[in-house]
Scaffold this active site. Sequence first.
Site, PDB file in Angstrom:
ATOM      1  N   ASP A   1      -8.076  -5.133   0.034  1.00 57.06           N
ATOM      2  CA  ASP A   1      -8.668  -5.919  -1.046  1.00 57.06           C
ATOM      3  C   ASP A   1      -8.192  -7.354  -1.101  1.00 57.06           C
ATOM      4  O   ASP A   1      -8.636  -8.119  -1.949  1.00 57.06           O
ATOM      5  CB  ASP A   1      -8.453  -5.207  -2.382  1.00 57.06           C
ATOM      6  CG  ASP A   1      -9.420  -4.048  -2.484  1.00 57.06           C
ATOM      7  OD1 ASP A   1     -10.539  -4.178  -1.955  1.00 57.06           O
ATOM      8  OD2 ASP A   1      -9.057  -3.010  -3.049  1.00 57.06           O
TER       9      ASP A   1
ATOM     10  N   HIS B   1       0.857  -1.188   0.000  1.00 57.82           N
ATOM     11  CA  HIS B   1       0.000   0.000   0.000  1.00 57.82           C
ATOM     12  C   HIS B   1       0.883   1.224   0.000  1.00 57.82           C
ATOM     13  O   HIS B   1       1.943   1.222   0.628  1.00 57.82           O
ATOM     14  CB  HIS B   1      -0.925   0.004   1.237  1.00 57.82           C
ATOM     15  CG  HIS B   1      -2.089   0.902   1.063  1.00 57.82           C
ATOM     16  ND1 HIS B   1      -2.011   2.248   1.300  1.00 57.82           N
ATOM     17  CD2 HIS B   1      -3.341   0.660   0.616  1.00 57.82           C
ATOM     18  CE1 HIS B   1      -3.177   2.788   1.019  1.00 57.82           C
ATOM     19  NE2 HIS B   1      -4.006   1.848   0.601  1.00 57.82           N
TER      20      HIS B   1
HETATM   21  N1  CMC Z   1       4.102  -7.600  -5.066  1.00 57.94           N
HETATM   22  C1  CMC Z   1       5.438  -7.627  -5.224  1.00 57.94           C
HETATM   23  N2  CMC Z   1       6.237  -6.545  -5.030  1.00 57.94           N
HETATM   24  C2  CMC Z   1       5.647  -5.413  -4.662  1.00 57.94           C
HETATM   25  C3  CMC Z   1       4.263  -5.309  -4.473  1.00 57.94           C
HETATM   26  C4  CMC Z   1       3.470  -6.450  -4.693  1.00 57.94           C
HETATM   27  N3  CMC Z   1       2.156  -6.426  -4.528  1.00 57.94           N
HETATM   28  N4  CMC Z   1       3.932  -4.049  -4.114  1.00 57.94           N
HETATM   29  C5  CMC Z   1       5.089  -3.364  -4.067  1.00 57.94           C
HETATM   30  N5  CMC Z   1       6.132  -4.193  -4.391  1.00 57.94           N
HETATM   31  C6  CMC Z   1       7.564  -3.826  -4.387  1.00 57.94           C
HETATM   32  C7  CMC Z   1       7.909  -2.995  -5.599  1.00 57.94           C
HETATM   33  O1  CMC Z   1       8.300  -3.802  -6.686  1.00 57.94           O
HETATM   34  C8  CMC Z   1       9.020  -2.155  -5.054  1.00 57.94           C
HETATM   35  O2  CMC Z   1      10.180  -2.955  -4.996  1.00 57.94           O
HETATM   36  P1  CMC Z   1      11.661  -2.297  -5.217  1.00 57.94           P
HETATM   37  O3  CMC Z   1      11.785  -1.275  -4.118  1.00 57.94           O
HETATM   38  O4  CMC Z   1      12.595  -3.442  -5.121  1.00 57.94           O
HETATM   39  O5  CMC Z   1      11.600  -1.661  -6.581  1.00 57.94           O
HETATM   40  C9  CMC Z   1       8.601  -1.867  -3.611  1.00 57.94           C
HETATM   41  O6  CMC Z   1       7.783  -2.992  -3.257  1.00 57.94           O
HETATM   42  C10 CMC Z   1       7.814  -0.583  -3.424  1.00 57.94           C
HETATM   43  O7  CMC Z   1       6.700  -0.615  -4.327  1.00 57.94           O
HETATM   44  P2  CMC Z   1       6.096   0.650  -5.087  1.00 57.94           P
HETATM   45  O8  CMC Z   1       5.427   0.177  -6.323  1.00 57.94           O
HETATM   46  O9  CMC Z   1       7.175   1.688  -5.227  1.00 57.94           O
HETATM   47  O10 CMC Z   1       5.082   1.159  -4.008  1.00 57.94           O
HETATM   48  P3  CMC Z   1       3.886   2.127  -4.309  1.00 57.94           P
HETATM   49  O11 CMC Z   1       3.593   2.824  -3.038  1.00 57.94           O
HETATM   50  O12 CMC Z   1       4.179   2.975  -5.510  1.00 57.94           O
HETATM   51  O13 CMC Z   1       2.694   1.131  -4.732  1.00 57.94           O
HETATM   52  C11 CMC Z   1       0.818  -0.306  -4.643  1.00 57.94           C
HETATM   53  C12 CMC Z   1       1.662   0.736  -3.886  1.00 57.94           C
HETATM   54  C13 CMC Z   1      -0.459  -0.584  -3.832  1.00 57.94           C
HETATM   55  C14 CMC Z   1       0.403   0.252  -6.004  1.00 57.94           C
HETATM   56  C15 CMC Z   1       1.655  -1.608  -4.806  1.00 57.94           C
HETATM   57  O14 CMC Z   1       2.018  -2.112  -3.540  1.00 57.94           O
HETATM   58  C16 CMC Z   1       0.931  -2.665  -5.627  1.00 57.94           C
HETATM   59  O15 CMC Z   1       1.011  -2.666  -6.858  1.00 57.94           O
HETATM   60  N6  CMC Z   1       0.176  -3.617  -4.952  1.00 57.94           N
HETATM   61  C17 CMC Z   1      -0.617  -4.595  -5.668  1.00 57.94           C
HETATM   62  C18 CMC Z   1      -1.938  -3.950  -6.103  1.00 57.94           C
HETATM   63  C19 CMC Z   1      -2.923  -3.766  -4.968  1.00 57.94           C
HETATM   64  O16 CMC Z   1      -3.145  -4.659  -4.167  1.00 57.94           O
HETATM   65  N7  CMC Z   1      -3.564  -2.576  -4.925  1.00 57.94           N
HETATM   66  C20 CMC Z   1      -4.619  -2.273  -3.938  1.00 57.94           C
HETATM   67  C21 CMC Z   1      -4.243  -1.170  -3.019  1.00 57.94           C
HETATM   68  S1  CMC Z   1      -5.372  -1.091  -1.597  1.00 57.94           S
HETATM   69  C22 CMC Z   1      -6.900  -0.665  -2.305  1.00 57.94           C
HETATM   70  C23 CMC Z   1      -6.966   0.775  -2.616  1.00 57.94           C
HETATM   71  O17 CMC Z   1      -7.086   1.568  -1.662  1.00 57.94           O
HETATM   72  O18 CMC Z   1      -6.903   1.120  -3.808  1.00 57.94           O
END
Ligand code: CMC
Length: 428
Positions: free
Chosen positions: A364, A307
Site C-alpha cells: 500500500d 508487514h
Molecule cells: N512505523 C514505525 N515503526 C513500526 C512500523 C511502522 N510502520 N511498523 C512496525 N513498527 C515497529 C513497531 O513499533 C515495533 O517496534 P518495537 O519492536 O521497538 O516495539 C516493531 O516495528 C514490530 O512491529 P509490530 O507492530 O509488532 O509488527 P506487527 O507485525 O504486529 O504489525 C503492521 C504489522 C503492518 C500492522 C505494522 O508494521 C504497521 O502498523 N504498519 C503501518 C500500517 C500499514 O502500512 N499497514 C498495511 C499492511 S500491508 C496491507 C495489508 O495487507 O493489509
Amino acid sequence: MSDKATLEINGTSYEFPLVKGTENEIGIDIKTLRSVTGGVITIDPGYKNTGSCESAITFLDGEKGILRYRGYSIEDLAEKADFLEVAYLLIFGELPNAETLEKFHADIKKESLVDEEMKKIIDAFPKSAHPMGVIASLTSALTAFNPTSVNVDSEEAMYNAIVRILGKFPVLVAWTMRKRQGLPLEYGDTSLGYVENVLKMMFRKPNEEYVTNKVVLDALDKLLILHADHEQNCSTSTVRITGSSHAGLFVSLAAGISALWGPLHGGANQAVIEMLEAIKEDGGDTKKYMAKAKDKSDPFRLMGFGHRVYKNFDPRAKIIKKSADEVLSNLGVEDPVLDIAKGLEKEALEDQYFVDRKLYPNVDFYSGIIYRALGIPTEMFTVMFSLGRLPGWIAQWKEMRLGKEPIGRPRQIYTGETYRPFKTMDKR
Ligand code: CMC
C-alpha cells in the site's frame, strides 16, 4: 525429522503430531492439548504463531518474499493474467480455459443488476459518509434482497451465490463513489470486460461518452490482482470466522470489509496518501517524520511500512513501485507526493531502526499514488482494495465451508477478579 512434537508440562510429557504443508511448512497440531492436559491452552495474541486452518489457496514466504495463488507466482499473474481469470483461479483452483472463462463472465453479467430499492438505502447515507462504511452496509443489505441462504452442499447453489456477488459488488462500489460525488446511480455495460465495466460504472458522466483509457484499465487490473488474496490476514480471517457460524456469504464478506477498513490493514492505502500529503504541506521534511516514526512516545507510524509476514520485502510492493512510475509517466501526471514517497523509502531502507525491525515498504505504500493518478478519490482507495480482495474472501469462505471447519471460537486466559460475593448498593 520426527513427525511429533513433545511438550513437557509440570514433569509430564505430551506428544502432538506435526502437520506438514506442500511447501514444507510445519505446524504442531494441538487439537487435543486441552483435553489431554486437563485444561492447558496456548496463548498467542495477534495469532503471530498460530495457524487457524490448512489452506490450498495462497502460499507466501515472508522471508523469501514469495507470493503465489494456487501455485502461480504473483509476478506471472500480474503480468500475464487478467483479474477475472485470477478470481476464477482463486475460487475454483485452476486457471479457466477460454470457454469456462466466457461462461463465468456471462453468468456474472446476468447477475449484475441490483434491486432498485437498494438506492433508497444509499440515499439514506449522508454524502459525507465514509465509503467503507457504506459498502459494508450495502453488502450486508444485499442479504435482504437475496434471502435464501446458500446450500453449501450444492455445487450449483454455491456457484450461483459466487457469481451473484461478483456481479453486484462492482455496481455497489461504483454507486458508493457516485453518491458521494452527486452523480446518477447507473448500471454498467455488459459488452465490456469485468474491470473495464467497473471503470465505466465509476467514471461515466451523464452528458459525455465514456472512452476507456488502456493505461488506466491495465493499471487497475494489475492492482486488483495484487490485492486478490493474501492467505489468513485480518479481513480474511474475519470472513472465515464469521462464516464458520454458518452466517451467509454476503454478511461474512461485509464483516471482512469492516476488518479491512482499519489503517493497519487495507485502510493503509488511504492513510499513506494522507501522510504523504501532510508531509508535503509541512514543507516536505521527511527526516522529521522519520524521527516521529522512531519515537516510541509518539503514536505516529510510517504508514505503508512493515508487514506482519514479509520480513524481507513485499513482492507486491516491487511490482507496484515499477507500475507507479509507468502509470504516472504514461498518463503524464506529475505527482509531488511520489518524490516524497521515494525519499521516505530511501531513508527508511538505510535507517537502523527500520533495518533492525525488517520494515520495508508494503503493497500500500505505492498503491494510493496509482489510484490517485487513475482519478480515484482518496476515501475510495480501501473500497478498491475490497473489490480486489473479493475473490480471495470468496475462495477462503468456500474452502472453510466445504472443509466443514468447526465454528471459530478462541479461548482465553482469564486475568480478572476471582469470585467475590455480591455487594448490595448500601455497601458500595
Ligand atoms: N512505523 C514505525 N515503526 C513500526 C512500523 C511502522 N510502520 N511498523 C512496525 N513498527 C515497529 C513497531 O513499533 C515495533 O517496534 P518495537 O519492536 O521497538 O516495539 C516493531 O516495528 C514490530 O512491529 P509490530 O507492530 O509488532 O509488527 P506487527 O507485525 O504486529 O504489525 C503492521 C504489522 C503492518 C500492522 C505494522 O508494521 C504497521 O502498523 N504498519 C503501518 C500500517 C500499514 O502500512 N499497514 C498495511 C499492511 S500491508 C496491507 C495489508 O495487507 O493489509
